[in-house]
Design a protein around this motif. Structure first.
Motif, short mmCIF file in Angstrom:
data_model
loop_
_atom_site.label_atom_id
_atom_site.label_comp_id
_atom_site.label_asym_id
_atom_site.label_seq_id
_atom_site.Cartn_x
_atom_site.Cartn_y
_atom_site.Cartn_z
N ALA A 205 54.59 40.66 56.48
CA ALA A 205 54.54 39.19 56.43
C ALA A 205 55.61 38.65 55.48
N GLU A 206 56.12 39.50 54.58
CA GLU A 206 57.16 39.06 53.63
C GLU A 206 58.57 39.20 54.19
N VAL A 207 58.70 39.69 55.42
CA VAL A 207 60.03 40.02 55.96
C VAL A 207 60.37 39.10 57.13
N SER A 208 61.60 38.56 57.14
CA SER A 208 62.06 37.76 58.27
C SER A 208 63.36 38.33 58.82
N TYR A 209 63.73 37.85 59.99
CA TYR A 209 65.01 38.23 60.60
C TYR A 209 66.17 37.95 59.63
N ALA A 210 66.14 36.76 59.01
CA ALA A 210 67.24 36.39 58.10
C ALA A 210 67.34 37.36 56.92
N ASP A 211 66.17 37.77 56.39
CA ASP A 211 66.17 38.77 55.29
C ASP A 211 66.87 40.04 55.73
N LEU A 212 66.56 40.47 56.94
CA LEU A 212 67.09 41.76 57.42
C LEU A 212 68.59 41.68 57.67
N VAL A 213 69.04 40.53 58.16
CA VAL A 213 70.48 40.34 58.36
C VAL A 213 71.19 40.49 57.02
N ARG A 214 70.64 39.83 55.99
CA ARG A 214 71.24 39.93 54.63
C ARG A 214 71.19 41.35 54.11
N LEU A 215 70.07 42.01 54.31
CA LEU A 215 69.90 43.39 53.82
C LEU A 215 70.95 44.31 54.44
N MET A 216 71.20 44.13 55.74
CA MET A 216 72.16 45.00 56.41
C MET A 216 73.58 44.70 55.96
N GLU A 217 73.85 43.43 55.64
CA GLU A 217 75.21 43.06 55.25
C GLU A 217 75.52 43.42 53.80
N ALA A 218 74.46 43.63 53.00
CA ALA A 218 74.68 43.98 51.58
C ALA A 218 75.33 45.36 51.50
N ALA A 219 76.12 45.56 50.44
CA ALA A 219 76.79 46.86 50.26
C ALA A 219 75.74 47.94 50.12
N PRO A 220 76.02 49.16 50.67
CA PRO A 220 75.05 50.23 50.53
C PRO A 220 74.89 50.61 49.06
N ARG A 221 73.68 51.04 48.72
CA ARG A 221 73.45 51.52 47.34
C ARG A 221 74.15 52.84 47.13
N ARG A 222 74.61 53.07 45.95
CA ARG A 222 75.23 54.36 45.63
C ARG A 222 74.24 55.19 44.81
N GLY A 223 74.34 56.51 44.97
CA GLY A 223 73.59 57.41 44.10
C GLY A 223 72.22 57.72 44.60
#
Ligand code: G6P
Ligand code: MG
Length: 223
Positions: A205-223
């Motif tokens: 319920a805390e997740v939306s399409y817009a959140d996921l678009v942002r999450l995918m566009e964010a730089a991958p985590r390192r380490g």
């Protein structure tokens, strides 16, 4: 840069609350054979396939042969299957149906990736089997999570690049499997256990399409 092409959902603990049914089935078996079993040990079975779960239930130093263990796992599965006959859309976890529908409207591909060999039956009972273009279950691969096979198989069936997939998982081994496959992960449940995920939520319920678009566009985590 990654983009949101596909979402792959673990089933138990993400889309549906089957914790109680798995617990009751293992508890009945454990009581019958005199093995100690409680909610905490049940927690260790989260995301773990049936035979590996049985090993957790039996604990170290048991004296069952492989054939006896197979029979015990089948007995537990019989109890579980009797319990899940009662599953209905009311057992969908909060936000699951709405997020899946939003992704469908937005043209994001959707798959289920689950260790459970009962996944197809559970999806039918929930009334959402038709919402996924691919359903990958314990019948379709041999190496279990944390190996990435389940999610890589799902991505391949969807025709999606693994780097453009986001995985929803309630088990630490599932988050590890997603990362091993080059995918991002959203943990659903306990933040302490799922800290490796790119994001952790209490429910879908805390997740939306817009959140996921942002999450995918964010730089991958390192380490
Ligand atoms: C999921 C559940 C586990 C279960 C596994 C296999 O990962 O979280 O608790 O052991 O599926 O389920 P199955 O229905 O094949 O026994
Ligand atoms: Mg799960």
């Amino acid at each position: 840069m990654a983009r949101l092409e596909a979402a792959i959902f673990d089933l138990d603990g993400v889309i549906v609350s089957t914790d109680r049914q798995h617990y009751l089935a293992w508890k009945r078996l454990a009581d019958e054979i005199g093995a100690p079993f409680d909610r905490e040990r049940n927690e260790q079975c989260r995301g773990v396939d049936r035979m590996a779960s049985l090993r957790i239930v039996l604990g170290p130093g048991h004296r069952y042969s492989e054939a006896e263990m197979t029979a015990l796992a089948e007995r537990k599965n019989g109890y579980y299957q009797a319990l899940i006959r009662q599953i209905s859309p009311a057992d969908l976890l909060p936000g699951a149906a709405a997020l899946i529908e939003e992704l469908e409207r937005r043209g994001v591909k959707r798959a289920v990736g689950s260790a459970s060999r009962n996944a197809a039956a559970v999806l039918e009972r929930l009334g959402i089997a038709g919402k996924f273009q691919a359903v990958v279950t314990g019948h379709d691969f041999t190496r279990s999570k944390p190996a990435p096979d389940v999610f890589l198989t799902a991505a391949a069936r969807l025709g999606a690049a693994p780097g453009n997939c986001v995985v929803f998982e309630d088990a630490a081994a599932g988050v590890e499997a997603a990362h091993a496959g080059g995918m991002k992960a959203v943990g659903v449940g306990r933040a302490d256990l799922l800290a490796a995920a790119e994001r952790v939520v209490d429910s879908l319920a805390e997740v939306s399409y817009a959140d996921l678009v942002r999450l995918m566009e964010a730089a991958p985590r390192r380490g």
